[in-house]
Design a protein around this motif. Sequence first.
Motif, PDB file in Angstrom:
ATOM      1  N   UNK A   1       0.812  -1.195   0.000  1.00  0.00           N
ATOM      2  CA  UNK A   1       0.000   0.000   0.000  1.00  0.00           C
ATOM      3  C   UNK A   1       0.859   1.264   0.000  1.00  0.00           C
ATOM      4  N   UNK A   2       1.916   1.254   0.795  1.00  0.00           N
ATOM      5  CA  UNK A   2       2.802   2.419   0.854  1.00  0.00           C
ATOM      6  C   UNK A   2       3.412   2.719  -0.518  1.00  0.00           C
ATOM      7  N   UNK A   3       3.776   1.678  -1.245  1.00  0.00           N
ATOM      8  CA  UNK A   3       4.356   1.861  -2.577  1.00  0.00           C
ATOM      9  C   UNK A   3       3.319   2.457  -3.537  1.00  0.00           C
ATOM     10  N   UNK A   4       2.064   2.010  -3.431  1.00  0.00           N
ATOM     11  CA  UNK A   4       1.000   2.567  -4.267  1.00  0.00           C
ATOM     12  C   UNK A   4       0.772   4.040  -3.946  1.00  0.00           C
ATOM     13  N   UNK A   5       0.779   4.374  -2.649  1.00  0.00           N
ATOM     14  CA  UNK A   5       0.627   5.777  -2.246  1.00  0.00           C
ATOM     15  C   UNK A   5       1.763   6.632  -2.797  1.00  0.00           C
ATOM     16  N   UNK A   6       2.965   6.113  -2.689  1.00  0.00           N
ATOM     17  CA  UNK A   6       4.128   6.848  -3.184  1.00  0.00           C
ATOM     18  C   UNK A   6       3.998   7.088  -4.689  1.00  0.00           C
ATOM     19  N   UNK A   7       3.573   6.072  -5.427  1.00  0.00           N
ATOM     20  CA  UNK A   7       3.394   6.218  -6.870  1.00  0.00           C
ATOM     21  C   UNK A   7       2.339   7.253  -7.212  1.00  0.00           C
ATOM     22  N   UNK A   8       1.238   7.257  -6.461  1.00  0.00           N
ATOM     23  CA  UNK A   8       0.171   8.227  -6.686  1.00  0.00           C
ATOM     24  C   UNK A   8       0.667   9.647  -6.399  1.00  0.00           C
ATOM     25  N   UNK A   9       1.372   9.816  -5.292  1.00  0.00           N
ATOM     26  CA  UNK A   9       1.905  11.135  -4.941  1.00  0.00           C
ATOM     27  C   UNK A   9       2.920  11.624  -5.966  1.00  0.00           C
ATOM     28  N   UNK A  10       3.764  10.725  -6.437  1.00  0.00           N
ATOM     29  CA  UNK A  10       4.772  11.093  -7.435  1.00  0.00           C
ATOM     30  C   UNK A  10       4.105  11.594  -8.709  1.00  0.00           C
ATOM     31  N   UNK A  11       3.054  10.894  -9.147  1.00  0.00           N
ATOM     32  CA  UNK A  11       2.330  11.324 -10.339  1.00  0.00           C
ATOM     33  C   UNK A  11       1.673  12.677 -10.159  1.00  0.00           C
ATOM     34  N   UNK A  12       1.064  12.886  -9.005  1.00  0.00           N
ATOM     35  CA  UNK A  12       0.417  14.175  -8.723  1.00  0.00           C
ATOM     36  C   UNK A  12       1.447  15.293  -8.668  1.00  0.00           C
ATOM     37  N   UNK A  18       4.779  20.378 -13.488  1.00  0.00           N
ATOM     38  CA  UNK A  18       4.727  20.758 -14.901  1.00  0.00           C
ATOM     39  C   UNK A  18       3.884  22.019 -15.090  1.00  0.00           C
ATOM     40  N   UNK A  19       3.026  22.319 -14.119  1.00  0.00           N
ATOM     41  CA  UNK A  19       2.236  23.551 -14.149  1.00  0.00           C
ATOM     42  C   UNK A  19       2.969  24.707 -13.478  1.00  0.00           C
ATOM     43  N   UNK A  20       4.216  24.462 -13.062  1.00  0.00           N
ATOM     44  CA  UNK A  20       5.030  25.523 -12.485  1.00  0.00           C
ATOM     45  C   UNK A  20       4.932  25.671 -10.975  1.00  0.00           C
ATOM     46  N   UNK A  21       4.317  24.709 -10.299  1.00  0.00           N
ATOM     47  CA  UNK A  21       4.180  24.792  -8.844  1.00  0.00           C
ATOM     48  C   UNK A  21       5.298  24.040  -8.143  1.00  0.00           C
ATOM     49  N   UNK A  22       5.648  24.481  -6.957  1.00  0.00           N
ATOM     50  CA  UNK A  22       6.618  23.792  -6.121  1.00  0.00           C
ATOM     51  C   UNK A  22       5.852  22.836  -5.220  1.00  0.00           C
ATOM     52  N   UNK A  23       6.287  21.586  -5.154  1.00  0.00           N
ATOM     53  CA  UNK A  23       5.545  20.598  -4.371  1.00  0.00           C
ATOM     54  C   UNK A  23       6.471  19.801  -3.462  1.00  0.00           C
ATOM     55  N   UNK A  24       5.862  19.152  -2.516  1.00  0.00           N
ATOM     56  CA  UNK A  24       6.535  18.204  -1.641  1.00  0.00           C
ATOM     57  C   UNK A  24       5.490  17.235  -1.151  1.00  0.00           C
ATOM     58  N   UNK A  25       5.904  16.089  -0.692  1.00  0.00           N
ATOM     59  CA  UNK A  25       4.936  15.131  -0.155  1.00  0.00           C
ATOM     60  C   UNK A  25       5.553  14.374   1.001  1.00  0.00           C
ATOM     61  N   UNK A  26       4.675  13.909   1.848  1.00  0.00           N
ATOM     62  CA  UNK A  26       5.104  13.142   3.011  1.00  0.00           C
ATOM     63  C   UNK A  26       3.999  12.151   3.334  1.00  0.00           C
ATOM     64  N   UNK A  27       4.330  10.886   3.445  1.00  0.00           N
ATOM     65  CA  UNK A  27       3.376   9.885   3.883  1.00  0.00           C
ATOM     66  C   UNK A  27       3.536   9.737   5.384  1.00  0.00           C
TER      67      UNK A  27
END
Length: 85
Positions: A1-12, A18-27
């Motif tokens: 599940x963690x790997x699926x979440x990581x993949x989803x976050x990476x895609x988002x 690509x729209x010019x926004x700065x992003x970060x994520x944390x599970x």
Amino acid sequence: MRQALHGHLTGAQRALRSAGLTTGSQIIDADEPVPAIVDLLADDPAAIVVVGSHGRTGVARMLIGSVTMDLIERSPVPLLIAPTS
């Protein structure tokens, strides 16, 4: 599940960047996620946090509680609540 979440976050993140926004994520994997999220934001503030919500109502919400509602009350930054379905 963690790997699926990581993949989803990476895609988002890729789409947002690509729209010019700065992003970060944390599970967050914690017994008490709200204090962990609030602590993380105190150390590394964000302009906005996107939070998923299952949309439970009534008895289910009272029995299970609501991480999203608790986070709304305690977050030091604005939240964007997104339905998970």
